[in-house]
Design a protein around this motif. Sequence first.
Motif, PDB file in Angstrom:
ATOM      1  N   THR A   1       0.710  -1.141   0.016  1.00 33.46           N
ATOM      2  CA  THR A   1       0.014  -0.162  -0.086  1.00 33.46           C
ATOM      3  C   THR A   1       0.675   1.073   0.056  1.00 33.46           C
ATOM      4  OG1 THR A   1      -0.502  -0.429   2.474  1.00 33.46           O
ATOM      5  CG2 THR A   1      -1.911  -0.957   0.926  1.00 33.46           C
ATOM      6  N   ALA A   2       2.142   1.165   0.877  1.00 32.42           N
ATOM      7  CA  ALA A   2       3.100   2.282   0.504  1.00 32.42           C
ATOM      8  C   ALA A   2       3.437   2.769  -0.913  1.00 32.42           C
ATOM      9  CB  ALA A   2       4.194   1.996   1.548  1.00 32.42           C
ATOM     10  N   LEU A   3       3.611   1.469  -1.632  1.00 35.67           N
ATOM     11  CA  LEU A   3       4.103   1.368  -2.930  1.00 35.67           C
ATOM     12  C   LEU A   3       3.296   2.042  -3.848  1.00 35.67           C
ATOM     13  CD1 LEU A   3       6.300  -1.705  -3.355  1.00 35.67           C
ATOM     14  CD2 LEU A   3       7.147   0.494  -3.343  1.00 35.67           C
ATOM     15  N   MET A   4       1.816   1.643  -3.491  1.00 39.91           N
ATOM     16  CA  MET A   4       0.785   2.156  -4.472  1.00 39.91           C
ATOM     17  C   MET A   4       0.520   3.758  -4.171  1.00 39.91           C
ATOM     18  SD  MET A   4      -1.955  -0.870  -3.467  1.00 39.91           S
ATOM     19  CE  MET A   4      -3.244   0.042  -4.213  1.00 39.91           C
ATOM     20  N   ALA A   5       0.512   4.110  -2.789  1.00 43.27           N
ATOM     21  CA  ALA A   5       0.608   5.531  -2.540  1.00 43.27           C
ATOM     22  C   ALA A   5       1.554   6.285  -3.290  1.00 43.27           C
ATOM     23  CB  ALA A   5       0.526   5.742  -1.291  1.00 43.27           C
ATOM     24  N   ALA A   6       2.689   5.653  -3.465  1.00 42.13           N
ATOM     25  CA  ALA A   6       3.902   6.620  -3.770  1.00 42.13           C
ATOM     26  C   ALA A   6       3.838   6.692  -5.196  1.00 42.13           C
ATOM     27  CB  ALA A   6       5.198   5.809  -3.528  1.00 42.13           C
ATOM     28  N   ALA A   7       3.161   5.572  -6.142  1.00 47.71           N
ATOM     29  CA  ALA A   7       2.981   5.307  -7.206  1.00 47.71           C
ATOM     30  C   ALA A   7       2.044   6.348  -7.807  1.00 47.71           C
ATOM     31  CB  ALA A   7       2.781   4.054  -7.857  1.00 47.71           C
ATOM     32  N   ALA A   8       0.723   6.469  -6.980  1.00 46.24           N
ATOM     33  CA  ALA A   8      -0.297   7.457  -7.333  1.00 46.24           C
ATOM     34  C   ALA A   8       0.189   8.679  -7.175  1.00 46.24           C
ATOM     35  CB  ALA A   8      -1.495   7.070  -6.227  1.00 46.24           C
ATOM     36  N   SER A   9       0.861   9.066  -6.144  1.00 47.79           N
ATOM     37  CA  SER A   9       1.438  10.469  -5.965  1.00 47.79           C
ATOM     38  C   SER A   9       2.362  10.910  -7.034  1.00 47.79           C
ATOM     39  CB  SER A   9       2.225  10.555  -4.717  1.00 47.79           C
ATOM     40  OG  SER A   9       2.890  11.918  -4.308  1.00 47.79           O
ATOM     41  N   TYR A  10       3.252   9.905  -7.596  1.00 46.81           N
ATOM     42  CA  TYR A  10       3.948  10.338  -8.700  1.00 46.81           C
ATOM     43  C   TYR A  10       3.124  10.614  -9.995  1.00 46.81           C
ATOM     44  CZ  TYR A  10       7.816   9.816 -12.099  1.00 46.81           C
ATOM     45  OH  TYR A  10       8.774   9.976 -12.874  1.00 46.81           O
ATOM     46  N   ALA A  11       2.226   9.506 -10.101  1.00 48.68           N
ATOM     47  CA  ALA A  11       1.347   9.889 -11.506  1.00 48.68           C
ATOM     48  C   ALA A  11       0.743  11.292 -11.429  1.00 48.68           C
ATOM     49  CB  ALA A  11       0.200   8.739 -11.433  1.00 48.68           C
ATOM     50  N   VAL A  12       0.205  11.621 -10.212  1.00 47.72           N
ATOM     51  CA  VAL A  12      -0.434  12.884 -10.378  1.00 47.72           C
ATOM     52  C   VAL A  12       0.474  14.208 -10.453  1.00 47.72           C
ATOM     53  CG1 VAL A  12      -2.199  14.187  -8.931  1.00 47.72           C
ATOM     54  CG2 VAL A  12      -2.622  11.856  -9.038  1.00 47.72           C
TER      55      VAL A  12
ATOM     56  N   VAL B   1       3.141  14.924   0.776  1.00 50.09           N
ATOM     57  CA  VAL B   1       1.979  14.681   1.809  1.00 50.09           C
ATOM     58  C   VAL B   1       0.930  13.934   1.536  1.00 50.09           C
ATOM     59  CG1 VAL B   1       0.643  16.001   3.273  1.00 50.09           C
ATOM     60  CG2 VAL B   1       2.782  16.918   2.976  1.00 50.09           C
ATOM     61  N   ARG B   2       0.489  14.164   0.061  1.00 48.77           N
ATOM     62  CA  ARG B   2      -0.421  13.168  -0.347  1.00 48.77           C
ATOM     63  C   ARG B   2      -0.139  11.913  -0.303  1.00 48.77           C
ATOM     64  NH1 ARG B   2      -5.148  14.715  -3.483  1.00 48.77           N
ATOM     65  NH2 ARG B   2      -5.058  16.493  -2.093  1.00 48.77           N
ATOM     66  N   ALA B   3       0.998  11.563  -0.715  1.00 48.25           N
ATOM     67  CA  ALA B   3       1.268  10.203  -0.824  1.00 48.25           C
ATOM     68  C   ALA B   3       1.025   9.579   0.695  1.00 48.25           C
ATOM     69  CB  ALA B   3       2.941   9.992  -1.156  1.00 48.25           C
ATOM     70  N   ALA B   4       1.571  10.274   1.586  1.00 53.18           N
ATOM     71  CA  ALA B   4       1.261   9.756   3.066  1.00 53.18           C
ATOM     72  C   ALA B   4      -0.223   9.559   3.381  1.00 53.18           C
ATOM     73  CB  ALA B   4       1.967  10.603   3.966  1.00 53.18           C
ATOM     74  N   GLU B   5      -0.842  10.494   2.867  1.00 54.38           N
ATOM     75  CA  GLU B   5      -2.261  10.376   3.203  1.00 54.38           C
ATOM     76  C   GLU B   5      -2.896   9.244   2.415  1.00 54.38           C
ATOM     77  OE1 GLU B   5      -3.127  15.352   3.350  1.00 54.38           O
ATOM     78  OE2 GLU B   5      -3.524  14.161   1.483  1.00 54.38           O
ATOM     79  N   TRP B   6      -2.614   9.176   1.351  1.00 54.70           N
ATOM     80  CA  TRP B   6      -2.938   7.662   0.453  1.00 54.70           C
ATOM     81  C   TRP B   6      -2.741   6.614   1.020  1.00 54.70           C
ATOM     82  CZ3 TRP B   6      -1.975  10.595  -4.854  1.00 54.70           C
ATOM     83  CH2 TRP B   6      -3.285  11.382  -5.242  1.00 54.70           C
ATOM     84  N   PHE B   7      -1.467   6.380   1.380  1.00 52.08           N
ATOM     85  CA  PHE B   7      -0.994   5.267   2.147  1.00 52.08           C
ATOM     86  C   PHE B   7      -1.787   4.903   3.253  1.00 52.08           C
ATOM     87  CE2 PHE B   7       1.726   3.738   5.770  1.00 52.08           C
ATOM     88  CZ  PHE B   7       1.821   2.434   5.538  1.00 52.08           C
ATOM     89  N   ILE B   8      -2.175   5.596   4.035  1.00 53.26           N
ATOM     90  CA  ILE B   8      -2.900   5.380   5.390  1.00 53.26           C
ATOM     91  C   ILE B   8      -4.269   4.922   4.696  1.00 53.26           C
ATOM     92  CG2 ILE B   8      -4.139   5.918   7.311  1.00 53.26           C
ATOM     93  CD1 ILE B   8      -1.881   7.874   7.986  1.00 53.26           C
ATOM     94  N   ALA B   9      -4.970   5.768   3.530  1.00 54.61           N
ATOM     95  CA  ALA B   9      -6.367   5.343   3.355  1.00 54.61           C
ATOM     96  C   ALA B   9      -6.450   4.225   2.420  1.00 54.61           C
ATOM     97  CB  ALA B   9      -6.677   6.446   2.325  1.00 54.61           C
ATOM     98  N   PHE B  10      -5.384   3.942   1.811  1.00 58.54           N
ATOM     99  CA  PHE B  10      -5.263   2.636   1.010  1.00 58.54           C
ATOM    100  C   PHE B  10      -5.214   1.355   1.769  1.00 58.54           C
ATOM    101  CE2 PHE B  10      -3.099   4.653  -3.217  1.00 58.54           C
ATOM    102  CZ  PHE B  10      -4.318   5.143  -3.712  1.00 58.54           C
ATOM    103  N   LEU B  11      -4.212   1.607   2.834  1.00 60.01           N
ATOM    104  CA  LEU B  11      -4.121   0.436   3.809  1.00 60.01           C
ATOM    105  C   LEU B  11      -5.721   0.380   4.448  1.00 60.01           C
ATOM    106  CD1 LEU B  11      -2.210  -1.378   5.236  1.00 60.01           C
ATOM    107  CD2 LEU B  11      -1.915   0.595   7.020  1.00 60.01           C
ATOM    108  N   MET B  12      -6.242   1.061   5.059  1.00 60.77           N
ATOM    109  CA  MET B  12      -7.671   0.930   5.574  1.00 60.77           C
ATOM    110  C   MET B  12      -8.692   0.218   4.297  1.00 60.77           C
ATOM    111  SD  MET B  12      -8.175   4.628   7.242  1.00 60.77           S
ATOM    112  CE  MET B  12      -9.835   4.287   7.837  1.00 60.77           C
ATOM    113  N   VAL B  13      -8.547   0.539   3.127  1.00 60.57           N
ATOM    114  CA  VAL B  13      -9.366  -0.163   2.382  1.00 60.57           C
ATOM    115  C   VAL B  13      -8.931  -1.516   2.165  1.00 60.57           C
ATOM    116  CG1 VAL B  13     -10.133  -0.159  -0.049  1.00 60.57           C
ATOM    117  CG2 VAL B  13      -9.827   1.936   1.166  1.00 60.57           C
ATOM    118  N   ALA B  14      -7.422  -1.787   2.139  1.00 62.98           N
ATOM    119  CA  ALA B  14      -7.104  -3.331   1.680  1.00 62.98           C
ATOM    120  C   ALA B  14      -7.323  -3.970   2.944  1.00 62.98           C
ATOM    121  CB  ALA B  14      -5.619  -3.133   1.680  1.00 62.98           C
ATOM    122  N   LEU B  15      -7.322  -3.228   4.104  1.00 62.26           N
ATOM    123  CA  LEU B  15      -7.552  -4.364   5.409  1.00 62.26           C
ATOM    124  C   LEU B  15      -8.975  -4.607   5.711  1.00 62.26           C
ATOM    125  CD1 LEU B  15      -4.965  -2.348   7.957  1.00 62.26           C
ATOM    126  CD2 LEU B  15      -4.859  -4.750   7.293  1.00 62.26           C
TER     127      LEU B  15
END
Length: 262
Positions: free
Chosen positions: A108-119, A126-140
Amino acid sequence: MLDRVHRDHQVGTATVYRMATPQHTCPYGIKAIHLLKSAGYRVEDVHLKSREETDRFKEEHGVATTPQVFIGGNRIGGHDDLRRFLGKKVVDPKATSYRPVAVLFALTALMAAAASYAVTGDAFTVRAAEWFIAFLMVALAMLKLQNVEGFATMFLNYDLLAKRWVPYSYIYPYAEALAGVLMVAGALSWLSVPVALFIGTVGAVSVVKAVYVDRRELKCACVGGSSNVPLGFLSLTENLMMIAMAVWMAAMSLGLFGDYAF
């Protein structure tokens, strides 16, 4: 007998008896053949082409399962026995492990970093850190929702609210998924913030009491009801991250960090 096995081990010949029918191909038989070939063996692959033929083979050799590996006419055993014979590790399916959660955190950390890079063109924002936690919650939440009944049963072992009100054990994964999805979108903070703050706080208090106060050794329901992950630091981290995310989003909504918007 052992000398003969050792000689054939050096020569590199083995026979694998495995079930192979139009309805079923034994995956452990294929894995056994791969192990033997990787170790340099010449393999005679003998197919047991029906359930009746398989049952006769098991009765004849006094074994309960197939595949069965033979070297020099001597039975080594099944897939796990072969791994031991070759000096390889055999995983205990009941052993506790942090690996499922560690892998989930990493991906999920890699997904967040990838999404941040794409955008933004930058993976570390900071957005990557936010997405990391949000993606992690959804995955869990997704892992829990694969078997809600199993999750609820395990969750009832330690969650303080679920013990008092059983329906909460079924509501929890849906609430986690809802909060996570809204946080990914940065929408409806008035709903996602209190939900994440509530379930994260109850979860953190429950883990602290069960693990650090009562000193209980439990399995965590965080990655689903069939998990062998120990309840402890990583479980607490999940809840603390939800709390931190909720507080951060609340601060963003109140404009406490200037013009930055979630």
